[in-house]
Design a protein around this motif. Structure first.
Motif, PDB file in Angstrom:
ATOM      1  N   PHE A 908       0.894  -1.285   0.071  1.00 46.52           N
ATOM      2  CA  PHE A 908       0.095  -0.065   0.036  1.00 46.52           C
ATOM      3  C   PHE A 908       0.822   1.235  -0.011  1.00 46.52           C
ATOM      4  O   PHE A 908       0.573   2.198  -0.504  1.00 46.52           O
ATOM      5  CB  PHE A 908      -0.811  -0.077   1.094  1.00 46.52           C
ATOM      6  CG  PHE A 908      -2.057  -0.994   1.041  1.00 46.52           C
ATOM      7  CD1 PHE A 908      -3.148  -0.288   0.685  1.00 46.52           C
ATOM      8  CD2 PHE A 908      -1.878  -2.262   1.353  1.00 46.52           C
ATOM      9  CE1 PHE A 908      -4.479  -1.195   0.594  1.00 46.52           C
ATOM     10  CE2 PHE A 908      -2.906  -3.111   1.278  1.00 46.52           C
ATOM     11  CZ  PHE A 908      -4.297  -2.664   0.844  1.00 46.52           C
ATOM     12  N   ILE A 916      -5.287   5.339  -4.525  1.00 43.57           N
ATOM     13  CA  ILE A 916      -5.466   6.642  -3.727  1.00 43.57           C
ATOM     14  C   ILE A 916      -4.744   6.776  -2.266  1.00 43.57           C
ATOM     15  O   ILE A 916      -4.829   7.741  -1.544  1.00 43.57           O
ATOM     16  CB  ILE A 916      -6.931   6.664  -3.519  1.00 43.57           C
ATOM     17  CG1 ILE A 916      -7.610   5.635  -2.751  1.00 43.57           C
ATOM     18  CG2 ILE A 916      -7.770   6.919  -4.945  1.00 43.57           C
ATOM     19  CD1 ILE A 916      -8.874   5.595  -2.193  1.00 43.57           C
ATOM     20  N   PHE A 917      -4.017   5.600  -1.946  1.00 39.19           N
ATOM     21  CA  PHE A 917      -3.262   5.567  -0.707  1.00 39.19           C
ATOM     22  C   PHE A 917      -2.070   6.520  -0.676  1.00 39.19           C
ATOM     23  O   PHE A 917      -1.309   6.645  -1.721  1.00 39.19           O
ATOM     24  CB  PHE A 917      -3.085   4.255  -0.297  1.00 39.19           C
ATOM     25  CG  PHE A 917      -4.406   3.441   0.028  1.00 39.19           C
ATOM     26  CD1 PHE A 917      -5.319   3.953   0.894  1.00 39.19           C
ATOM     27  CD2 PHE A 917      -4.558   2.415  -0.670  1.00 39.19           C
ATOM     28  CE1 PHE A 917      -6.320   3.548   0.936  1.00 39.19           C
ATOM     29  CE2 PHE A 917      -5.898   1.666  -0.321  1.00 39.19           C
ATOM     30  CZ  PHE A 917      -6.579   2.105   0.630  1.00 39.19           C
ATOM     31  N   THR A 948       1.708  -5.532  -6.776  1.00 36.46           N
ATOM     32  CA  THR A 948       0.847  -6.692  -6.367  1.00 36.46           C
ATOM     33  C   THR A 948       1.305  -7.279  -5.000  1.00 36.46           C
ATOM     34  O   THR A 948       2.427  -7.145  -4.432  1.00 36.46           O
ATOM     35  CB  THR A 948       1.355  -7.890  -7.398  1.00 36.46           C
ATOM     36  OG1 THR A 948       1.038  -7.441  -8.868  1.00 36.46           O
ATOM     37  CG2 THR A 948       0.375  -9.293  -6.982  1.00 36.46           C
TER      38      THR A 948
END
Lengths: 1036, 504
Positions: A908, A916-917, A948
């Motif tokens: 992330f 959007i992180f 991934t």
């Protein structure tokens, strides 16, 4: 041994009551050599006469009626070196004053080994001991931390830095795949429930340590039984090691009152370094433009982009966007306060120990707070010379205002790292931004979920109250001086009440408010009966124990949920307009153990221990209900041999043992084919085949070889041990993955073998003694875990964790990340497959940057390789203690080297902003046509370019670290300043420094699931907390 | 010594008497399988359990209806969860956990059904009348057919490629796994074989089941027939599709609601042919339910696309528009005005506004509507149209069918914005279509708007051989990968080409 003690005991009375006219006496005072304080309850013993006495509260003793002559006087006191003197006794009083030196290892000190005790000297198995002082020095919330870095071969890692988080303890490796690898915890002889590893429903993805309510300040000692012979009396449940905890008891003599208090603060050991608003928006803009380029609009205008679905994410005025520091909003400097008091003492017939403790800790992750109340009351009474009885009761309560962690948006600490900084904290009208309305707050387009980190920190209540009452009573009856029967019965009642309330602006409460309640009760009965025969004759010494124990545990739970609240101020489910969920469950198991042990020594130097247990468990089917687990070990105290006599050598013992222990840590009823209720449809009762029959399921067995050398040099000023172990676990209880087309994805079978081998070395040295003292200690353990066999040799793969013959359990099986293609910014992976295939395979190529190696931009095309494993090559700790008179400094480090961590946070936080992180600052070095030598692939919004999450070598990290675990500076005021009382002040810090290359927050974490095969996979576990505390202890 | 004997004997007595009984514990939330399936109630409870499996959010209860929308031009995925992002981008890999969940749950549910089908013949219970047995068997077959049909479309290449006897479909399991002896590592059947399995199950279900009366959320013979008509349409067997849809229509058991709204609010209307029922107490929850994906109060992941809004603007043709303009009338498509959220200006905006078909973000209890009546009208219309050769020989019924759907959805307002009650103004007539293809396109458009966000769009695109996210309809990247967990556990399973690199 027992007879001697008994005799000693009786003589104490006699000595006090009568006086002999025609003889002399020995009397004196026993004091601490360093502090000069008198030592009460010290034993003074004359072996020649088999007589002795104990010191009173002033450290004074008197033995009368001694015929004139020369005698050996032996003075022993727990925690001090034994002193032996010659005394000339005439018809007068002979004064013998002795100063005792503190010793961190006294070979004659009793070690509790389960249903009995033995001296450190005569142990033939591997046992790690942690003393009350070590626990006190550490100032811990939970006791497990005392084992960390202190006990060779014992790996201790916390699942997170939030208060009350479960702790993973591995004694000599991981011996199972599916069954629990946590040791058995036994407090004062009561095996505690581990509540399946954590207690409570785990609302919000967090779990609670079932041992939270054990107050470390009441602990007298912790023993970790590592070898088969040590743990074998616990048979079935000893294969992962046994942690024996002994709590403090009263001692006869003057009543002692101890009062302690400490205050301090906590903060996270580390915070993510993430992008601010403008940095984030600028990178997002690049990613969005690249997205449009890739779908055929290389020169898309801002106006065009703004007219599309990506418009709300795009903003060229990067200086105008919000820049919220979410991490700062959800963390704080927490405060700690701790108060405890104990009173102990008693007469020769009755001894008591009462303690009370209150502590209140604030975690650094808002709103984490833990408030604990503990009481322990213990009374031991000698009814007559044959019968001792006692009772202990310990009511405890902890109120934990928990915080969701890890894999949940509702987890403020997780979401704070991920929420885009361009999302504003408040709406323009001052309301808390619930993340939902992009019209009111433009940055909210980046809010994938309702709720914001700040909203979740203030809008979620997760209260868990643990109430535990441990009660036990015993009777110890001596039929003869050599034969005693002991029975003890105990009840552990453990209740967890949880209430969760999500405000209407929080992620899981949006938009009407949600509440859950969960109540779990554990009732754990134990009844232990042992018959002990002890006898010494000539050169022989024998202790034999036979026993039978019963344990039954039931657990029941009730859960409810509801939603739609009028107001965030109404917190109870009674205020919910809808009740949306209700459930009630129950389960139970029973164990029965028939055990026997023989300890025999010849000439006090040739030692033999034999143990056996015949164990039954309700968890297995009829044919496999019982397992037989034998073990044996031998010891040879070489230093007692004449040929080994040397001044420098004070102790040398060789020991070796071998035994088999079982593991039954699987679910209740795992052997039965079950139709599970609750599979309802449209309010009509439904049932499904929930579990297949497994009649052959049997005990997992671990055969362990343990060879060791215990040594002491220079009057035991240098001492320690060296051990080697080899644990072969077979009939592994393994949920083998099967083709999902069978309707099940796994099936538990007794298949496969695992081997754990390792070397453990520890050393302690008192370099300087006296007024200025200096000691060092260190331990180092190696661990080598290898899966020896699997059904049909087939690999078993859980995500990135591989179980393969010849490899360590849960080796990381990843596609190797190569880096960035300098030509186009693609993320590349090494192909790592057959070269012939590589030359023809679609999308596999070579570029200069990677030499001859084939790379691919297609993640699935790359072949998986083993990138490392979660087991350290070596781990352990070291520390030092320096003291001058009352002033002391104690420093402890722990370390782990050579283990890998799969850092899923990276999927992330390090995705070159593919969604959007928020990203960590390392991602700013992204590929552009101008920056072709970038370390990060090109940002492509909503496109996976190297991110991934499963099995991606990009997120495999070296987990080695060295940590300054604790440092304490203390000062004990001279007694003459404080009326002869004890006053000690100290300052103490934990987790002060960490040295590591690990890219995440804390290398010292383990997944909350505790699953053996996925060790070392972390996902947003909050880091350990750093604490600084100041305290004072008073003793009267 | 007297005490010793006494105490020792006590110990011995306790030891011996307690052991066996002491170690006997019984589960409290489960019943033993052995002897657990003997009455008609048992088998009906198992059927409820199988419905519960089908209700799972990973499959028919939610995601099987979601994935075939988020991969298409109807939606914009604005959520963040990586597995869904990858699916919405058709950038999947075999480790995708959502896909694995879907695969596993298809077969989990299939096994529950196979257990019912294998055991019902052995039930010796006088209460198990033939009628009751047929109803149970028929529902089990319906659900199994539904699962194979749903699954083969995700994991196999589309029927429209034409290579169905060589393209791989699903492994076919029709025998129950009730003990570890039943474990198998099956290989994949072809797409044709998998369809044949689904069709066979549904045909048998249609024969066994009554046309209704089994209760809400339960399959009946008409549901089976309706599903068969959908399969035949997808297989381009247009006369069969039209005929099957015609059977459902002519049964008279279903009707269009007055408005487009009631079905999506009260949930049980005459329009519903088969739905999976979710209740506030029993649904896929805040992470996995349809409203979790669609609703503003849910996670708000799925937004409407500009492409969809543009298509909706074409629903009135030029001829109709001119007539309306002349009369000072305007048209409101209630499928947009009532079923798509609109901004302050009253205009729906792509990627900001949501479908309102699943609006219960609080209890997340919106049903999963599997088949409803308008689809039958449009399937029959398309089937009949495609069976014709020119517009001229298209039966009038076709126009009537489409106009039924339009009249219900489109409201004609007068200049004052009041209902002008002139539905005929937006009727299609034969003269509106210059070619048969134009007519078919209009039916397909009607279908897109009417059935939007109900999990149909991807399958319509594929059967029409239209591109999906810029990929040709037969691209194997549109097909889901077989999960890595299955590949790792089952040596006989073959991966789809796009994900198969001939190694691990």
């Amino acid at each position: 041994m027992l007879r001697k003690l008994l005799t000693l005991f009786l003589l104490c009375f006699v000595g006090v009551t009568y006086s002999f006219a025609q003889s002399g006496s020995i009397q004196g005072t026993i004091t601490d050599a360093n502090s000069g304080e008198p030592l009460p309850a010290t034993n003074i013993y004359l072996p020649d006469l088999e007589r002795g006495a104990s010191t009173d509260a002033n450290g004074e003793y008197l033995i009368e009626g001694i015929p004139a002559g020369t005698y050996t006087v032996r003075v022993t006191y727990i925690g001090y070196s034994t002193v032996t003197r010659q005394a000339e006794v005439d018809n007068d009083a002979t004064i013998i004053n002795i100063e005792l030196q503190r010793s961190s290892q006294n070979l004659d000190e009793l070690v509790v080994v389960g249903f009995g005790s033995t001296s450190q000297r005569n142990l033939t198995g591997s046992v790690e001991s942690v003393s009350a002082e070590e626990i006190e020095e550490a100032h811990l919330t939970t006791f497990e931390g005392a084992l960390q870095g202190n006990a060779a071969g014992v790996q201790v890692t916390s699942t997170s830095g939030v208060l009350g988080a479960p702790v993973s303890v591995r004694v000599r490796g991981t011996t199972s795949i599916s069954a629990s690898s946590q040791p058995l915890y036994v407090v004062d002889g009561i095996p505690l429930t581990d509540a399946g590893g954590s207690i409570g429903s785990g609302f919000g993805g967090t779990a609670t340590n079932p041992f939270l309510n054990i107050n470390p300040s009441n602990i007298k000692s912790i023993q970790v039984l590592k070898s088969a012979t040590s743990a074998a009396v616990y048979g079935a449940r000893g294969s992962n090691g046994v942690v024996l905890i002994e709590t403090k008891s009263g001692e006869s003599g003057k009543t002692q009152i101890n009062i302690g208090t400490s205050v301090g603060f906590t903060e996270p050991t580390e915070q993510y370094d993430i992008l601010n608003g403008p940095q984030f928006q600028e990178m997002a803009n690049v990613g969005i433009r690249n997205f449009f380029r890739d779908i055929g609009f290389p020169d898309a205008s801002a106006a065009f982009i703004e007219s599309t679905g990506f418009g709300p994410f795009f903003n060229e005025n990067v200086q105008e966007v919000a820049s919220t520091d979410w991490a700062d909003l959800v963390t704080r400097t927490g405060t700690i306060q701790n108060y405890n008091a104990s009173v102990s003492g008693g007469s020769s017939e009755t001894q008591f120990y009462f303690s009370a403790n209150y502590s209140d800790e604030e975690g650094y992750a808002r709103p984490n707070q833990l408030e604990q109340f503990n009481v322990l009351a213990k009374i031991d009474h000698t009814f007559n010379e044959n019968l001792d009885i006692g009772i202990s009761i310990s009511p405890t309560r902890s109120e934990n205002s928990r915080v969701a962690i890890s894999n949940a948006v509702a987890a403020p600490y997780t979401y704070a790292a991920l929420a885009a900084p361009v999302i504003p904290q408040f709406y323009p009208n001052g309301e808390i931004n619930d993340g939902a309305d992009s019209q009111r707050a433009p940055g909210n387009s980046f809010s994938a979920f309702s709720g914001t980190p700040f909203g979740n920190a203030v809008g979620i209540e997760l209260l868990q109250t643990l109430t535990q009452v441990n009660t036990s009573a015993y009777a110890d009856y001596s039929f003869t001086p050599t034969l005693a029967l002991k029975t003890d019965f105990s009840v552990q009642y453990l209740q967890s009440e949880e209430e969760q309330r999500n405000a209407n602006f929080a992620t899981d409460g949006f938009p009407v408010g949600v509440a859950d309640a969960n109540n779990e009760q554990y009732l754990n009965y134990n009844w232990n009966n042992t018959l002990t025969y002890t006898n010494d004759w000539d050169d022989h010494s024998l202790t034999a124990v036979a026993g039978i124990t019963f344990q039954r545990e039931t657990v029941t739970s009730i859960a409810l949920a509801g939603d739609t609240f009028l107001s965030n101020d109404l917190t109870n489910l009674a205020s919910a307009a809808n009740i949306t969920f209700g459930s009630g469950t129950g389960s139970s198991f029973a164990f029965q153990n028939n055990l026997g042990r023989i300890n025999y020594s010849f000439k006090d130097r040739y030692l033999l221990t034999l143990t056996a247990s015949y164990n039954g468990s309700s968890r297995f089917g009829e044919t496999e209900q019982y397992g037989f687990f034998p073990a044996g070990s031998v010891g040879w105290i070489i230093s007692d041999e004449e040929f080994a006599e040397a001044d420098f050598l004070s102790f040398l013992k060789l020991r070796a043992g071998y035994g088999i222990i079982g593991n039954a840590s699987i679910g209740n009823f795992a052997n039965l084919a079950l139709l599970s209720a609750g599979a309802d449809y449209n309010s009509q009762p439904g049932i499904v085949l929930g579990q297949l029959s497994n009649p052959g399921l049997k005990w997992e067995e671990t055969a362990q070889l343990d060879v060791g050398l215990d040594y002491g040099f220079l009057d035991n000023r240098v001492r320690g041990s060296l051990s080697y172990y080899n644990k072969q676990t077979s009939d592994l209880l393994l949920a083998r993955p099967i083709s999902a087309t069978n309707g099940f994805t796994g099936f538990t079978e007794n298949i496969g073998e695992i081997e754990n081998t390792g070397l453990e070395f520890d050393i302690a040295a008192d370099i300087l003694t006296g007024d200025f003292s200096w000691s060092l200690n260190a331990n180092v353990s190696t661990i080598n875990n290898e899966v020896k066999s699997l059904p049909e040799g087939q690999d078993i793969i859980f995500g990135e964790s591989l179980i393969r013959e010849g490899e360590a359990l849960g080796s990381f099986f990843v596609r190797e990340y190569a880096g960035v293609n300098p030509e186009n910014g693609d993320a590349l992976y090494f192909f790592n497959g057959d070269t012939d295939v590589a030359e023809t395979a679609d999308g596999v190529f070579q570029i200069d940057k990677f030499g001859d190696r084939f790379v691919t931009d297609n993640f699935s095309t790359a072949q998986r390789i083993i990138g490392g494993d979660p087991f350290p090559d070596i781990f352990g700790g070291f520390g030092t203690n320096v003291a001058y008179k009352g002033l002391s400094l104690n420093v402890n480090f722990n370390y782990s080297l050579g283990n890998e961590i799969y850092w899923a946070d990276g999927s992330f936080l390090r995705t070159n902003l593919s969604s959007i992180f928020n990203q960590d600052v390392s991602q700013l070095d992204y590929w552009t046509p101008e920056n072709t030598d970038a370390s990060v692939p090109e940002p492509r919004f909503f496109t996976n370019n190297g991110s991934t999450s499963t099995g991606n070598g990009r997120y495999l990290e070296d987990g080695s670290y060295l940590r300054l675990k604790s440092a304490t500076v203390g000062y004990t005021l001279p007694r003459e300043w404080v009326n002869g009382n004890e006053v000690r002040v100290y300052a103490q810090g934990t987790n002060l420094l960490t040295f590591t290359d690990f890219q995440g927050l804390d290398p010292e974490v383990t997944p909350a699931s505790g699953a053996n095969a996925t060790q070392g996979n972390v996902f947003f576990q909050p880091p350990q907390q750093r604490t600084i505390q100041f305290g004072v202890n008073l003793g009267f | 010594m007297k005490y010793l004997k006494y105490m020792l004997s006590l110990l011995l007595v306790v030891t011996i008497s307690s052991c066996d009984e002491f170690l006997t514990e019984s589960p409290q939330q489960s019943l033993p399988l052995e002897g657990g399936i003997s009455t008609v109630e048992d088998i009906e409870n198992l059927l409820n359990g199988a419905y519960n499996d089908v209700q799972d959010g990973d499959i028919i209860g939610s995601q099987s209806l979601v994935f075939s929308e988020i991969t298409t031009d109807n939606t914009v995925w604005t959520g963040s969860f990586p597995t869904y992002v990858n699916i919405s981008e058709l950038d999947m890999d075999p480790t995708n956990g959502s896909i694995a969940g879907q695969w596993n749950d298809y077969f989990d549910a299939t096994n529950s059904l196979n257990i019912i089908l294998a055991n019902i013949g052995d039930i010796d219970d006088p209460n198990l009348t033939d009628q009751r047995a047929d109803a149970i068997r028929g529902q089990a077959l319906f659900l199994r057919g539904l699962l194979y049909f749903s699954g083969v479309r995700y994991f196999g290449l589309p029927w429209s490629t034409g290579n169905n006897s060589s393209n791989l479909g699903l492994p076919i399991r029709t025998e129950p796994v009730a003990s570890s002896d039943d474990f198998q590592n099956p290989s994949r059947a072809t797409v044709a074989e998998t369809y044949a399995q689904a069709v066979g199950d549904l045909q048998e279900a249609a024969n066994l089941l009554p046309p209704g009366g089994l209760g809400e959320g339960r399959a009946n013979s008409l549901a089976a027939t309706a599903l068969l008509s959908r399969i035949r349409l997808g297989q381009a067997q247009y006369p069969a599709a039209a005929d099957l849809a015609g059977q459902v229509i002519s049964s008279g058991n279903f009707s269009l609601d007055e408005s487009v709204l009631p079905l999506w609010r009260t949930e049980q209307t005459g329009e519903q042919i088969f739905s999976i029922i979710h209740t506030p107490q029993d649904n896929p929850g805040i992470n996995n339910s349809l409203p979790a994906f669609y609703a503003i109060q849910g996670r708000d992941d799925i937004q409407i696309s500009q492409s969809f809004l543009d298509a909706a603007d074409e629903i009135v043709n030029d001829r109709q528009q001119a007539t309306l303009d002349a009369a000072g009338q305007t048209v409101v498509d209630t499928r947009i005005s009532l079923l798509v959220s609109v901004g302050d200006d009253g205009v729906p905006t792509a990627s900001i506004d949501n479908s309102l078909k699943y609006d219960d973000g609080i209890s997340t209890a919106d049903n999963a509507v599997v088949i409803r009546y308008p689809e039958m009208l449009l399937t029959r219309a398309e089937g009949l149209a495609r069976t014709s050769t020119t517009v001229a020989d298209v039966p009038q019924e076709v126009f009537n069918l489409v106009n039924q759907v339009r009249r219900r959805a489109l409201v004609v307002n007068n200049a004052a914005g009041e209902d002008a009650s002139s539905e005929a103004a937006i009727d299609y007539t034969r003269a509106d279509f210059a070619s048969l293809q134009e007519l078919i396109d209009a039916i397909v458009l009607e279908r897109r708007i009417e059935l939007a966000f109900e999990g149909q769009r991807l399958w319509d695109l594929l059967r029409l051989r239209m591109s999906v996210k810029g990929m040709p309809f037969d691209s194997d990247r549109i097909t889901f990968p077989i999960p890595q967990t299955e590949i790792d556990a089952n040596p006989n399973i073959e991966q789809n080409n796009a994900y198969d690199v001939g190694g691990s």
